[in-house]
Write a protein that holds these residues in place. Structure first.
Motif, PDB file in Angstrom:
ATOM      1  N   CYS A 413     -11.880   8.223   1.299  1.00 31.05           N
ATOM      2  CA  CYS A 413     -10.560   8.703   1.823  1.00 31.05           C
ATOM      3  C   CYS A 413     -10.349  10.096   2.502  1.00 31.05           C
ATOM      4  O   CYS A 413     -11.205  10.916   2.366  1.00 31.05           O
ATOM      5  N   LYS A 414      -9.633  10.153   3.700  1.00 34.94           N
ATOM      6  CA  LYS A 414      -9.516  11.165   4.592  1.00 34.94           C
ATOM      7  C   LYS A 414      -8.374  12.132   4.302  1.00 34.94           C
ATOM      8  O   LYS A 414      -7.343  11.615   4.043  1.00 34.94           O
ATOM      9  N   PRO A 415      -8.414  13.321   3.865  1.00 39.61           N
ATOM     10  CA  PRO A 415      -7.386  14.094   3.580  1.00 39.61           C
ATOM     11  C   PRO A 415      -6.096  14.032   4.616  1.00 39.61           C
ATOM     12  O   PRO A 415      -6.423  14.200   5.818  1.00 39.61           O
ATOM     13  N   GLY A 416      -5.166  13.856   3.802  1.00 35.96           N
ATOM     14  CA  GLY A 416      -3.964  13.687   4.985  1.00 35.96           C
ATOM     15  C   GLY A 416      -3.502  12.254   5.277  1.00 35.96           C
ATOM     16  O   GLY A 416      -2.513  11.830   5.839  1.00 35.96           O
ATOM     17  N   SER A 417      -4.431  11.348   4.960  1.00 37.87           N
ATOM     18  CA  SER A 417      -4.020   9.966   5.127  1.00 37.87           C
ATOM     19  C   SER A 417      -4.305   9.063   4.115  1.00 37.87           C
ATOM     20  O   SER A 417      -4.909   8.045   3.982  1.00 37.87           O
ATOM     21  N   GLY A 418      -4.292   9.566   2.796  1.00 40.52           N
ATOM     22  CA  GLY A 418      -4.495   8.910   1.659  1.00 40.52           C
ATOM     23  C   GLY A 418      -3.359   8.025   1.155  1.00 40.52           C
ATOM     24  O   GLY A 418      -2.250   8.030   1.915  1.00 40.52           O
ATOM     25  N   PRO A 419      -3.354   7.138   0.260  1.00 40.40           N
ATOM     26  CA  PRO A 419      -2.442   6.157  -0.029  1.00 40.40           C
ATOM     27  C   PRO A 419      -1.390   6.805  -1.105  1.00 40.40           C
ATOM     28  O   PRO A 419      -0.568   6.276  -1.508  1.00 40.40           O
ATOM     29  N   PHE A 420      -1.591   7.859  -1.406  1.00 46.40           N
ATOM     30  CA  PHE A 420      -0.868   8.519  -2.891  1.00 46.40           C
ATOM     31  C   PHE A 420       0.313   9.344  -2.216  1.00 46.40           C
ATOM     32  O   PHE A 420       0.409   9.430  -1.182  1.00 46.40           O
ATOM     33  N   SER A 421       1.016  10.227  -3.090  1.00 50.80           N
ATOM     34  CA  SER A 421       2.228  10.646  -2.671  1.00 50.80           C
ATOM     35  C   SER A 421       1.743  11.837  -1.921  1.00 50.80           C
ATOM     36  O   SER A 421       0.734  12.495  -1.896  1.00 50.80           O
ATOM     37  N   ASN A 422       2.797  12.022  -0.581  1.00 45.43           N
ATOM     38  CA  ASN A 422       2.278  12.985   0.569  1.00 45.43           C
ATOM     39  C   ASN A 422       1.104  12.783   1.097  1.00 45.43           C
ATOM     40  O   ASN A 422       0.461  13.622   1.600  1.00 45.43           O
ATOM     41  N   SER A 423       0.726  11.475   1.170  1.00 48.14           N
ATOM     42  CA  SER A 423      -0.560  11.137   1.671  1.00 48.14           C
ATOM     43  C   SER A 423      -1.724  11.678   1.372  1.00 48.14           C
ATOM     44  O   SER A 423      -2.565  12.200   2.098  1.00 48.14           O
ATOM     45  N   THR A 424      -1.868  12.019   0.054  1.00 46.20           N
ATOM     46  CA  THR A 424      -2.908  12.606  -0.676  1.00 46.20           C
ATOM     47  C   THR A 424      -4.112  11.573  -0.870  1.00 46.20           C
ATOM     48  O   THR A 424      -3.728  10.414  -1.128  1.00 46.20           O
ATOM     49  N   CYS A 425      -5.303  12.093  -1.125  1.00 40.27           N
ATOM     50  CA  CYS A 425      -6.368  11.372  -1.446  1.00 40.27           C
ATOM     51  C   CYS A 425      -6.527  11.423  -3.099  1.00 40.27           C
ATOM     52  O   CYS A 425      -6.149  12.605  -3.712  1.00 40.27           O
ATOM     53  N   ALA A 426      -7.529  10.700  -3.784  1.00 34.50           N
ATOM     54  CA  ALA A 426      -7.790  11.091  -5.039  1.00 34.50           C
ATOM     55  C   ALA A 426      -8.760  12.387  -5.139  1.00 34.50           C
ATOM     56  O   ALA A 426      -9.605  12.488  -4.071  1.00 34.50           O
ATOM     57  N   ILE A 428     -11.787  13.505  -6.315  1.00 33.59           N
ATOM     58  CA  ILE A 428     -13.151  13.068  -6.749  1.00 33.59           C
ATOM     59  C   ILE A 428     -13.835  13.373  -8.235  1.00 33.59           C
ATOM     60  O   ILE A 428     -14.294  12.780  -8.813  1.00 33.59           O
ATOM     61  N   THR A 429     -13.437  14.538  -8.560  1.00 35.71           N
ATOM     62  CA  THR A 429     -13.972  15.161  -9.726  1.00 35.71           C
ATOM     63  C   THR A 429     -13.244  14.764 -10.827  1.00 35.71           C
ATOM     64  O   THR A 429     -13.315  15.238 -11.853  1.00 35.71           O
ATOM     65  N   LYS A 430     -11.841  14.270 -10.586  1.00 35.54           N
ATOM     66  CA  LYS A 430     -11.161  13.863 -11.494  1.00 35.54           C
ATOM     67  C   LYS A 430     -10.426  12.462 -11.095  1.00 35.54           C
ATOM     68  O   LYS A 430      -8.947  12.573 -10.929  1.00 35.54           O
ATOM     69  N   VAL A 431     -11.153  11.620 -11.274  1.00 34.51           N
ATOM     70  CA  VAL A 431     -10.531  10.161 -10.755  1.00 34.51           C
ATOM     71  C   VAL A 431      -9.710   9.643 -11.906  1.00 34.51           C
ATOM     72  O   VAL A 431     -10.237   9.367 -12.821  1.00 34.51           O
ATOM     73  N   PHE A 432      -8.521   9.070 -11.668  1.00 36.39           N
ATOM     74  CA  PHE A 432      -7.726   8.235 -12.777  1.00 36.39           C
ATOM     75  C   PHE A 432      -7.723   6.735 -12.533  1.00 36.39           C
ATOM     76  O   PHE A 432      -7.941   6.533 -11.321  1.00 36.39           O
ATOM     77  N   PRO A 433      -7.885   6.327 -13.665  1.00 35.37           N
ATOM     78  CA  PRO A 433      -8.081   4.733 -13.423  1.00 35.37           C
ATOM     79  C   PRO A 433      -6.962   4.049 -12.514  1.00 35.37           C
ATOM     80  O   PRO A 433      -7.448   2.828 -11.913  1.00 35.37           O
ATOM     81  N   TRP A 434      -6.006   4.671 -12.689  1.00 32.82           N
ATOM     82  CA  TRP A 434      -4.681   4.016 -11.711  1.00 32.82           C
ATOM     83  C   TRP A 434      -5.003   4.146 -10.224  1.00 32.82           C
ATOM     84  O   TRP A 434      -4.459   3.332  -9.450  1.00 32.82           O
ATOM     85  N   GLN A 435      -5.679   5.176  -9.897  1.00 29.38           N
ATOM     86  CA  GLN A 435      -6.059   5.435  -8.575  1.00 29.38           C
ATOM     87  C   GLN A 435      -7.030   4.450  -8.241  1.00 29.38           C
ATOM     88  O   GLN A 435      -7.249   3.872  -7.114  1.00 29.38           O
ATOM     89  N   LEU A 436      -8.037   4.301  -8.892  1.00 30.43           N
ATOM     90  CA  LEU A 436      -8.873   3.034  -8.762  1.00 30.43           C
ATOM     91  C   LEU A 436      -8.490   1.829  -8.540  1.00 30.43           C
ATOM     92  O   LEU A 436      -8.737   1.056  -7.671  1.00 30.43           O
ATOM     93  N   GLN A 437      -7.657   1.367  -9.437  1.00 29.27           N
ATOM     94  CA  GLN A 437      -6.730   0.235  -9.379  1.00 29.27           C
ATOM     95  C   GLN A 437      -6.069  -0.100  -7.957  1.00 29.27           C
ATOM     96  O   GLN A 437      -6.311  -1.091  -7.575  1.00 29.27           O
ATOM     97  N   HIS A 438      -5.728   0.992  -7.377  1.00 28.67           N
ATOM     98  CA  HIS A 438      -5.052   0.841  -6.212  1.00 28.67           C
ATOM     99  C   HIS A 438      -5.911   0.254  -5.188  1.00 28.67           C
ATOM    100  O   HIS A 438      -5.671  -0.613  -4.206  1.00 28.67           O
ATOM    101  N   TYR A 439      -7.183   0.894  -5.136  1.00 30.11           N
ATOM    102  CA  TYR A 439      -8.065   0.405  -4.189  1.00 30.11           C
ATOM    103  C   TYR A 439      -8.708  -1.032  -4.566  1.00 30.11           C
ATOM    104  O   TYR A 439      -9.155  -1.623  -3.664  1.00 30.11           O
ATOM    105  N   LEU A 440      -8.737  -1.385  -6.064  1.00 29.48           N
ATOM    106  CA  LEU A 440      -9.485  -2.335  -6.245  1.00 29.48           C
ATOM    107  C   LEU A 440      -8.485  -3.566  -5.732  1.00 29.48           C
ATOM    108  O   LEU A 440      -8.973  -4.763  -5.519  1.00 29.48           O
ATOM    109  N   GLN A 441      -7.255  -3.337  -5.748  1.00 25.73           N
ATOM    110  CA  GLN A 441      -6.241  -4.424  -5.536  1.00 25.73           C
ATOM    111  C   GLN A 441      -6.184  -4.734  -3.957  1.00 25.73           C
ATOM    112  O   GLN A 441      -5.981  -5.850  -3.546  1.00 25.73           O
ATOM    113  N   GLU A 442      -6.758  -3.631  -3.314  1.00 22.01           N
ATOM    114  CA  GLU A 442      -6.888  -4.046  -1.706  1.00 22.01           C
ATOM    115  C   GLU A 442      -8.408  -4.269  -1.087  1.00 22.01           C
ATOM    116  O   GLU A 442      -8.852  -4.552  -0.196  1.00 22.01           O
TER     117      GLU A 442
END
Length: 849
Positions: A413-426, A428-442
């Motif tokens: 994910c490129k900073p500023g073009s992420g899928p989460f709030s305010n176009s942020t990315c996950a 990497i040092t602290k990945v939450f499962p719900w963030q992975l599910q977002h990418y798993l769905q797509e």
């Protein structure tokens, strides 16, 4: 004394408040290794569990899982192999590694629940880092049984940890409200019944029996199948239920129903174990000739492939989990041995299951005889070592790669073009499962040539292999892939059956027939028998004046007013309908039209080949090519007039004719204007040619043709021509023709106007100097054109029936041939037969003699 007792109680209560809950015993994983990202795996490595004595007077012992299953151990090793491949890959998750924790569910929901809780925690089951931050477990591969998957998914739901199942097919798991984090790489059972319904329709099996188990799998399967068969013409002759507690007497009664029924195709929704018990009684009664349609639960069963089963199960066909290829799996399985994993109890159990011995290197207190642990795996261990048709293991393999690709997309994910709030990315040092599910769905990727993705319900692309049970060389049953069902294809193309020989019961070469009543031939209609399914009927002849011209007609059709039924009731005998068909006259005109188009294209080819010669260039080659193309269309438009008039052909006939001829005459008009302008421009001080350049020529052609197009458009909008039946001209005939009104004469008049203008201009330029003055040929061509169409008018009005259309076609062909011969025959003569005259000097009248 009372105060002392109260003080003791207070102290005990404080101690109770400070006490912590501790686990009864330790639940160790089967395999574990660290990594940047940790995923879990839950597999039924054993098929039964020994419950501990929970009398709460002493600490219970370890949970004992017995009945080791080498086949499911292979599934777990497939997960390890996939993770090792990913960790060694430079393209997928570069500079990151996957870790894993694999637990045993013992094929039991309670143990699966314990495994789910254990797999979510830290290295030790008692560690609970997920309660204070991001979960150390990002996703889970599991489980096999739908009951276990339901339990695990509900445990994971509060933590929003995604789970990918490799074998749970219950359609209930597609409910995103109940199971929002559930995914699977095996199709839902809802698609299996769709596939079976398509198979029944494909082979015209309209009369079938159904045998199912007394459980949710069988109940939902028959409900889904009946829903899919609604309106297809396939009927169910009987539904038989095998009790959950198998009863041989009840099974014999079911077999007798199967044998006495006229339905020779039986769909069986049972598990492998249930069908094995049923088959023993089936074979004892020596029943043959039944075409079994196997469900996914037993169609790939290796237990039923012995030679003794072939007389009863040969020809069975059904849909199984799609087969895939796992590179290096066979080699990887051979590397797992007690020498490499001396402390792993699962490997020790594997050796005990395969060889009935306990390796010397293990510290397991087994009662089995000792062995070296270096024994060679051979064919007798096919349950573990067979990698020729991996199905469930391949699903596990796909599930791991789905997680890896999703993680790869997450870290890319490129900073500023992420899928989460305010176009942020996950982080990497602290990945939450719900963030992975977002990418798993797509996620969408290809593995072993297969596209893997998930729909909004977490289901993968529904795909099955069509399996046929055929006799092998050694007499055993071979499971041969003869087709596939791909639910992602458009409707009508989901089922594909390969062009190969299928085996049917009794080694028959023809498809078995399973119908309740023989088909009704044309002239008869189906009359449903009272109290019986729609597939059972009698054939009743049609009444006079009605016909049925199809097999299995539901009702007889009344003949139109001018028709009557024949003796057989298969066709209405009409009055003679006359139109220009493909009879002798129609074929003759068709041939002439096609020949004219071919000759025109030949002239086009000659001009194109000699496009740089003076005779082509001096007479404006571009307009010549336009004329030839439009003449080709003129010849071909005559074909539209041949055949039975329809609404579309009537509208197309005169519009195509008028527009193509307008285009042709407009091109000739442009050529005439260019000839006049060219000779006029030779006078001193006259620059008229600047008004007749290539662009202006195209504008003239387009404008003249556009007028005709506008006229035709207005005609089609206001009062389009339509086919009508003329019964007044001759009462013995029905003349079928297209209606014409004033608009037809308007479009014809416009063509005549263009031809007259062209004729006048060409006539004025006929005496201009030059050895090859094209105006002479244009004049003569327009003279012939006008003569043909002037003669057409009285002939068209007075001709009866199909001769009216023939006259119009004749006028089209005659005028087209006149234009072709007058304009291009002289040029072709010089190009092909007199090339010495094809020079600029000769054409300008300056040739040296």
């Amino acid at each position: 004394m009372t105060l002392l007792l109260l003080w003791v109680l207070v102290l005990r209560f404080g101690e109770a408040l400070n006490a912590q809950c501790v686990l009864q015993n330790d639940f160790k994983p089967g395999f574990t290794t660290g990594g940047d990202f940790i995923i879990g795996g839950i597999f039924p490595l054993h098929y039964r569990q020994e419950r501990s004595d929970l009398n709460y007077t002493y600490k219970p012992g370890q949970v004992q899982c017995n009945g080791f299953i080498p086949r499911t151990f292979r599934w777990a090793l497939s997960m390890r192999l996939a993770i090792e491949e990913i960790n060694n890959s430079s393209d997928l998750l570069p500079n990151h590694t996957l870790g894993y924790k694999i637990f045993d569910s013992c094929a039991y929901p309670l143990t699966a629940q314990r495994a789910a809780l254990a797999v979510m925690n830290g290295p030790s089951e008692a560690d609970r880092p997920m309660c204070s931050g991001a979960s150390p477990m990002l996703a889970i591969i599991g489980e096999s049984g739908s009951a276990q998957s339901i339990v695990i998914s509900r445990i994971l739901q509060p933590f929003r940890i995604p789970m990918i199942s490799y074998l749970s097919s219950c359609s209930c798991l597609s409910d995103r409200r109940q199971f929002p984090t559930f995914f699977r790489v095996i199709p839902s059972d809802a698609y299996q019944v769709k596939a079976i319904a398509k198979l029944l329709i494909h082979f015209n099996w309209s009369w079938i029996g159904v045998v199912r188990g007394d459980h949710e799998y069988g109940r939902f399967a028959i409900q889904g199948l009946l829903k899919e068969l609604e309106g297809t013409g396939v009927c169910v002759a009987y539904q038989e239920i095998i009790p959950l507690l198998y009863n041989s007497q009840r099974a014999v009664g079911i077999i007798q129903v199967m044998n006495s029924s006229s339905a020779r195709v039986v769909v069986v929704f049972l598990t492998e174990g249930e069908f094995s018990l049923f088959l023993q009684d089936y074979m004892k009664l020596n029943v043959t000739g039944i075409q079994f349609i196997a469900s996914e639960g037993w169609v790939t069963s290796a237990v039923l492939t012995g030679s003794k089963y072939y007389p009863f199960l040969g020809g069975t066909i059904g849909f199984g989990i799609r087969q895939g290829n796992i590179p290096r799996l066979r080699e990887y399985l051979t590397m797992v041995n007690p020498e490499k994993y001396p402390t792993n109890p699962l490997v020790v159990e594997l050796w005990g299951a395969l060889y009935g011995c306990s390796p010397i290197s293990s510290s397991n207190n087994s009662k089995l005889p000792l062995c070296t642990g270096q024994e060679t795996i051979d064919k007798q261990h096919s349950a573990y070592y067979n990698t020729s048709s991996t199905r469930v293991a391949y699903n596990v393999y796909k599930g791991v790669y789905a997680i890896a690709h999703s993680l790869h997309n997450l870290i890319s994910c490129k900073p500023g073009s992420g899928p989460f709030s305010n176009s942020t990315c996950a982080d990497i040092t602290k990945v939450f499962p719900w963030q992975l599910q977002h990418y798993l769905q797509e996620v969408s990727f290809t593995v072993s040539g297969e596209l893997v993705s998930f729909d909004t319900n977490g289901d993968s692309i529904p795909s099955y292999d069509l399996i046929n049970w055929q006799k092998g060389r050694d007499g055993n049953i071979e499971l041969v892939k003869v087709g596939m069902f791909d639910g992602a294809q458009e409707v009508g193309k989901e089922l594909v059956i390969y062009d190969m020989a299928l085996t049917w019961p009794g080694d028959q070469t023809e498809v078995p027939v399973s119908i309740c009543s023989d088909s009704c031939t044309p002239g008869f209609r189906k009359a449903v028998r009272r109290g019986e399914p729609l597939c059972c009927f009698d054939c009743v002849p049609c009444d006079s004046g009605k016909i049925s011209n199809q097999t299995d007609s539901i009702d007889c059709m009344a003949c139109p007013e001018d028709y009557w039924s024949n003796v057989d009731g298969t066709a209405c005998l009409p009055k003679v309908v006359e139109y220009l068909s493909h009879d002798a006259m129609g074929i003759t005109l068709t041939v002439i039209s096609v020949v004219g188009a071919c000759v025109t294209l030949t002239v086009f080819a000659v001009f194109l080949y000699h496009r740089n010669t003076p005779i082509v260039r001096i007479n404006n080659s571009e307009l010549s090519f336009f004329i030839l193309l439009s003449l080709t269309l003129c010849f071909l438009c005559a074909l539209i007039f041949i055949g039975e008039p329809t609404s579309w052909s009537c509208m197309l006939r005169h519009t195509a004719f008028s527009i193509t001829f307008s285009l042709c005459i407009s091109c000739i008009l442009g050529k005439t204007l260019v000839v006049l302008a060219a000779f006029t421009a030779t006078r001193p001080g006259n620059n008229v040619m600047k008004w007749f350049g290539p662009v202006q020529q195209r504008i003239i052609i387009f404008s003249c043709t556009l007028v005709q197009m506008v006229i035709c458009t207005a005609w089609l909008i206001a009062s389009p021509p339509f086919p009508y039946r003329n019964t007044q001209y001759q009462r013995s005939k029905i003349i079928l023709d297209c209606s014409t009104d004033l608009a037809f004469w308007v479009v014809l008049g416009y063509i005549g106007l263009l031809a007259c203008v062209c004729f006048v201009l060409a006539f004025l330029a006929r005496n201009l100097p030059g050895n090859f003055n094209e105006a002479k040929y244009i004049t003569f061509s327009m003279l012939i054109f006008c003569a043909v169409w002037l003669a057409f008018v009285p002939a068209y009005v007075s001709s009866p029936g199909k001769f009216t259309t023939a006259v119009e076609i004749f006028a089209i062909l005659a005028s087209s041939f006149g234009l072709l011969l007058c304009l291009f025959a002289p040029k072709c003569y010089i190009i092909l037969l007199k090339p010495e005259k094809n020079t600029k000097q000769h054409l300008m009248g300056k040739a040296i003699t």
